[in-house]
Every structure is written in C-alpha cells, then in structure tokens.
Motif scaffolding. Sequence first.
Motif, short mmCIF file in Angstrom:
data_model
loop_
_atom_site.label_atom_id
_atom_site.label_comp_id
_atom_site.label_asym_id
_atom_site.label_seq_id
_atom_site.Cartn_x
_atom_site.Cartn_y
_atom_site.Cartn_z
N UNK A 610 0.83 -1.20 0.00
CA UNK A 610 0.00 0.00 0.00
C UNK A 610 0.87 1.26 0.00
N UNK A 611 0.42 2.25 -0.75
CA UNK A 611 1.05 3.57 -0.77
C UNK A 611 -0.04 4.63 -0.74
N UNK A 612 0.08 5.59 0.18
CA UNK A 612 -0.89 6.67 0.29
C UNK A 612 -0.20 7.99 0.01
N UNK A 613 -0.72 8.71 -0.98
CA UNK A 613 -0.20 10.03 -1.33
C UNK A 613 -1.25 11.08 -1.03
N UNK A 614 -0.87 12.12 -0.32
CA UNK A 614 -1.76 13.24 -0.01
C UNK A 614 -1.21 14.51 -0.66
N UNK A 615 -2.10 15.30 -1.23
CA UNK A 615 -1.72 16.60 -1.75
C UNK A 615 -2.73 17.62 -1.24
N UNK A 616 -2.29 18.46 -0.33
CA UNK A 616 -3.15 19.50 0.24
C UNK A 616 -2.72 20.85 -0.31
N UNK A 617 -3.68 21.63 -0.73
CA UNK A 617 -3.38 22.94 -1.30
C UNK A 617 -4.32 23.98 -0.72
N UNK A 618 -3.72 25.05 -0.22
CA UNK A 618 -4.47 26.21 0.25
C UNK A 618 -4.16 27.39 -0.66
#
Length: 709
Positions: A610-618
């Motif tokens: 498993x691989x989890x990628x998060x991309x948060x942008x404000x």
Amino acid sequence: MTDVPGRSQGIALDTDLVDSIEVFDSNVSAEFGGFNGGVVNVTSRRPADRLSGKISLQHTNDSWTQYHIHESELADMENSTSALRQPEFSKWITRATLEGPVNDELGLLFSFSRKDSTIPLKLYNPDTYASPAGGGQKDQERRIDNYFLKSHWTPTENLVVDASLTHAPQDNLYFIANGKNTDTHIVSGGYSASVKVDWTLQSGVLSQTFGFSDLENSRETLTDYYRGWRWSPEKNWSNPLATDATHLSSEGSWGDIEQQQRSVSYKSNMDWDTLYTGAVEHRIKTGVELGWQRASYQRPEDMAYGSLLAATTSCIETVWCSMSPTPQYGGNGQAFRRLNVYEAGEIEYETTQWSAYLEDTLTLGRLQLRPGVRFDADSFMDDATWSPRFAAELDVWGDRRTRLSAGANRYYGRNMHAYRLNEGRSALKYVLNRSNGSQEWGDPVRTLNNTRLNELKLPYDDELMLGLDQQFAGYQLALKYVHRDGKDQIVRARSSALGLEPGSGDLTADYFTYSNQGSSTSETLTLTLSPMESIRFRDTEHHFQLALDWTDVTRSHRDYSTTMSSTEYDDPYIRYDGRFMRYSERPADNFNRPWTARLTTVSSHPASGLTLTNFLRYRAGYRAMGVTDDLVEYQGGLVEVWEEYQYKESVNWDIRLGWEKRLSGESAVFANLDVYNLLDKVNLIDLSNSDVPTYESGRQVWLEVGYRF
C-alpha cells in the motif's frame, strides 16, 4: 467563423513515459531560449533492461463526481446543450506498454494509450425548442491516442543513440446546439520524431539532437454553409412561439479550416572537459541550434453564412429563401438578404531560426559563478537578440549546508505565429447583397483586411533573483525571491487607439494592429521544506514536502488575442481603495492569488503493497476589480472610481491510494484510487456579471486497475 479552438501544447505526451521533469522558473541556463515564462525540460524514459510490460484501465464518470451548482443554474445544467456544463460524462484511459532488450546493444520501448470522453448533451434545448425533435440527446466525444516508440542503442562505450517517434492524434466531436447537420470535428496533434546522439570525445561530450514535427489544429464539418431560420412548417425544429432572433432553426456549420505547423530542428551541445586557470575550475558549455518552421492557415473551400433575414413574398431560389409561412413575419416567407462568403484560400509563412550560446561555470573555492550569453535570430523578425545570463552560488561554510544564490538574466520570446497568420485572414471574405428573395444577388463586395502587422520588437523579461538553501537537523529548507519586469510586451489594439493614420487601399480605416505597449511586473517568494531522507516509522516509510508561495503581479494588458482598449493604451488615472493610481497599476485579478501553500506526503507500507499520497493545497482569497458609475475630481479632471470584490480562500485535499500485489517473478497486479477534493469543499471560481457564482468541481473519484510483468 474563422478561429479554431486549441491549445499551445501540440503533442499530448502520456505521463507514463516520463523519466524526468526539470522545471526552470529562474536562473535559466543560456542553453535554453525562445521563452518568456520558463522552461519545462521533459526526458522520456529509456527501455528497460529486461522484457517487461504493463496494461491498465482507468475510469471516472459523473456519478463518481459531486457538482456544486448555484440554484439558479440547476435547470440549465440538467438541460445542458453545451460541454461547458456536463450533467453526464464518462472518461476512460487505456494504457499498454511493451519494452526490453533486442540484444546487448539495442533496446526498444513501445507504448500506446487512449483517452476517451463521452459527454451526452441535449441537442435541442427543451425549454425553448418545443418541437418533436426538441430535447433530443446527442453525444459529444473527445479522444486522444498516443503511440510512442523509442530505441536506445549503444554501439560502443563512447556512443549512445536515442531515437523516438510519437504519433498523438486528437479528435474532438462537437455540435452546434439547436441545429441540424452541425457536427464539427476539431482535429489536432500529429507526429513528432527525434534522434539524439551522445558522443564522448577526448575533449568532452558532444550531444546532437535532430528533430521533426508535423502538427495540426484543424476543423472538419459536414457542410459548407450556415443558415438560421425563423420557425415555419418547413423549418420546424425551433420554437414556434419565440419572438426574438435567438431561437432559430439553424442548419449547417462554419466550414473546414486546416492549420498546420511543420518544424525541423538541429541542436548541438558540447560539454567540454574541466580545465583550470590557476585555482579557478572551468566547466564550459557551448551550443548551436538551427530550425526551420512553416505555419499555414487554409480554408479549403468556400463557406457561406446567411444574415439579414427578413420577410419576403416570393422566392427565386430555395436555398437561401423559403415561402413556408412564418408566424413571426405575419405568415410571409423569409429570405436572407446577405451572404457572407468566406472563400477558399491560404495564408502561410516560413521562418528560419538560428541560435548559439556560451556558458562557463567557474568554481573558486566556495564560490561558483555561471556567466553565459545566448544569441538568437530568425528570418521573420529580422531582429537579432543577445540574452545575458548570470548565476552565482556561495557555499558559505564549504560543507554544502548553507548556500546563497543570486542571478540576473534576460529572456526573449520569439514565437510570432499568431500575429503573422492573423494578417490578411479577414480579406478572405466577400459579401453578396439583395433587397428580398425575389431578387438576384448583387455583385461581390470584397471585405477589406482588418489587421496589419507593423514592425515589432521582441518581448523580453529582465529577471533578478536571490536564494538561500539551508540544511538543518536532517531537513532541507529553500527560500527564493524572483523579480521580473516584462518589457515590450505585445498587445493588440485598434489603429485609432494608437493614434495611427487611418488605413487605405485594401486595409480598413480603423484596423487592428500589434504594438509593444505592454508591460508587466511580477514578484514571487517561495519557501520549501523537505526531509533529506525518508522518515521511517516501524515498517512504514514517509516523505513530505511543504511549499509556500507569495506572488504579486501587475500587468498593463490581458493577452495578445484580446484587443487593447483605449483606456488600457491611454493608461489614465483612476481611484481605487481611496488612492489615485494609473489604470495599469491596479491590482491583478483572478490569476493572482497572493498566497498559496502546498503539502505533499507519500507514505508506504511495503509488506502490504500500500502507498498513500496526499496533496493538500491552500489558496488565499483574491480580489477582482470592477469600475463603478462614480466619478471624482483629480488634478483638474474627472477620474473613474473602481471597487474591489473579494473572493474567499479555497482548500483542496487530493489523495491517491495505491496497492500492488506481487505474483510470480516480477509480475504484479495493481490498483490506484484517486480522490480529488476529498472533503468536497465548495470553492468559488468566479462571479458572472449577474452575480451568479461558478464553483470548482466537488469530490471526484478515479479508479485504475492493471497488470505489469
């Protein structure tokens, strides 16, 4: 009638083929030229050293997508006749790759991908087209294919040859709502080929690249006419109750247009072996480029568009006249009194380009300097330019932990196709007139050319930058400030706005032209923070990067395709926020969100695959400017008062959950689940003139499954 929608990128490269991407937004090497913004240098990957392959399928649709629609727009969304509103859609991406060695010297890679979109829409608006055909559904379609073949050949240890061929056609099917026989194909893409030869010599490495591309952005239609009739028993596919000219029984489309750009290029770079002058180390790079380009705009056959529709009591022909009784004309027939004929013809031009550069990276102890200069010229602009480039870096303590950087550079842009092809296009037209349907058409009246390409300077950007790279406690922090002044920017304006003499001969009196009146100023401050090594916690591994940006942009104009108004050209004083300023000094609109923040994290658990990628942008809120009806006195005259409309900030959280299960040997099955706007945030894009808000898409899910070996 005369323009074809398109994009600046001629070839759509499948991202699965990318080996590396270098993005240069400042201190760009003298090796690169012909740009004002920056350089994205993409290298496609080489074939694997063993037989391997991959096949996958990716999908999303409207039921996996949340919409945020203002209540006043819901009916238009449900009964949409335009791809600007897509109540239903289905998207599929298919990929297949096969690669491996042919022998010890040669490897091959072949890849195919197809991206399909189907967009069911209403062919007729059921609210305004009350006929048996009203409300009928029709699919719009989009398709991009990408065929890619690459070879990697190493005949000797000193010689490497990489050759690639890309065929990436795109076909988009549209239709004109509320009409018959309106199918329109926008055809783009084409071929691109390159051969790169790297030869290691006694004095350095010589790299030579030969390139060829044949691209198009064309339109194909079913007909060579366009007619918009009022409702009658014969022209009965619109609304018989409509009383205005917006509800017409239209038929036909706008005719074929062929636009082509063919290029041949040669680029040679020499990385010379390191040499020394005393204690100074020199790493010199030199290079030359040659290029030829042909661009053309062609209408292969005449296209006629009827206008000035009016009542008639008789017809001598039945193509542009109908005696079927028309309620809106008191039961009389109807006839077009003018034919606008866009005639067959071609506008083309060729240009030859040549460039050379010299760059030296000097190292003296902890100080590194990179002076360079680039020369560019072409046969079209007849304007040779010299671009000085300079970058410096100081390793403060000599251990690469604290580095200061600075630079001063100039960049020239040289792509002038749009300006040249607009000149003369309007003259490919004449009109025929008559008083009613019982008369023959009059003699052709030639349309005058409405665009003249005056002598222009090449637009350029002057750049200054300062930067700091700092390592501490296992982290890398980078801080960079970039200031750019755009000068001699090209804008489109009426000759009257520029104070030029009226046109004569085959040129309209108040014609369009281009000038170098545009300018811009931008400031960007960027801070990034990331660990120098992955962070391990038990049996998981984590990476992250945090980036903060502050941007301030002031521009005197919009873009070259939008006509510069007299207000923009005269640059008068206005009052904004209680202060008086020039029109060009007002804050920028939508594109200038002053603050953005991005956090990217990648976490993997090798045991489970498993691989989890998060991309948060404000993105911070932004302001849009609007003129009011108020006038105030300033310096003995009256100036307009402008107001600010504040838009709220927006937050996006996108994730990708990847899973891979190893089978026998190197084979594996995999799946990727992408969720965009995970929290389903309501992010405002814009407010129309009627104060109706437009929002970004809500939560959207993509699913990909595949097999690799």
